[in-house]
Design a protein around this motif. Sequence first.
Motif, PDB file in Angstrom:
ATOM      1  N   GLY A   7       0.798  -1.286  -0.100  1.00 61.60           N
ATOM      2  CA  GLY A   7       0.196   0.022  -0.104  1.00 61.60           C
ATOM      3  C   GLY A   7       0.755   1.364  -0.064  1.00 61.60           C
ATOM      4  N   THR A  38      -7.100  -6.673  -0.183  1.00 65.32           N
ATOM      5  CA  THR A  38      -5.938  -5.720   0.446  1.00 65.32           C
ATOM      6  C   THR A  38      -5.910  -4.731  -0.741  1.00 65.32           C
ATOM      7  OG1 THR A  38      -4.240  -7.010  -0.628  1.00 65.32           O
ATOM      8  CG2 THR A  38      -5.197  -7.994   1.531  1.00 65.32           C
ATOM      9  N   ALA A  39      -4.622  -3.844  -0.245  1.00 68.34           N
ATOM     10  CA  ALA A  39      -4.117  -2.766  -0.967  1.00 68.34           C
ATOM     11  C   ALA A  39      -3.780  -3.220  -2.547  1.00 68.34           C
ATOM     12  CB  ALA A  39      -2.934  -2.341  -0.593  1.00 68.34           C
ATOM     13  N   ASP A  42      -6.057  -2.628  -5.468  1.00 66.52           N
ATOM     14  CA  ASP A  42      -5.817  -1.311  -6.028  1.00 66.52           C
ATOM     15  C   ASP A  42      -4.719  -1.023  -7.076  1.00 66.52           C
ATOM     16  OD1 ASP A  42      -8.039  -0.617  -4.515  1.00 66.52           O
ATOM     17  OD2 ASP A  42      -6.837  -0.025  -2.669  1.00 66.52           O
TER      18      ASP A  42
END
Length: 144
Positions: A7, A38-39, A42
């Motif tokens: 992240g 989770t990140a 993205d």
Amino acid sequence: VEVADVGDYSAGDLAEFDGLIVGCPTWNTDADEYRSGTAWDDLLDDIKGTDLSGKPVAVFGCGDSEAYGDNFCDGIEELHETFKAAGAKMMGYVDASAYNHETTKSERDGKFLGCPFDEDNQGDLSQDRAKAWVAQLKSEGMPL
């Protein structure tokens, strides 16, 4: 070796590393995409558009092979395919026969596309699995 939270990075930042060992859980079971929750979710699309040609990448996953035996460590496959699409040199496949799962998207031809860890049911095997996997990664050319 540097341990970091993905992240804190962009997809482009990942190109700066000599090699990557990446991992995730599978929270969104049975999903076709964005499985980790989770990140990573993205970054997946951006990583596919990043040039990681020849960069050594290995994937690990965390899961529960008994409670989620139909989706065990499916996140491994998603990260594997994402980095492969970016041109990375994928490594670190392990024999799937030592795990108590029914099915997974992360298995091909009897091998996981990375190293799964099941702390819920096989936690006593994790340390030895990790040691063997790191030795395997070194032998396959991961710069450690």
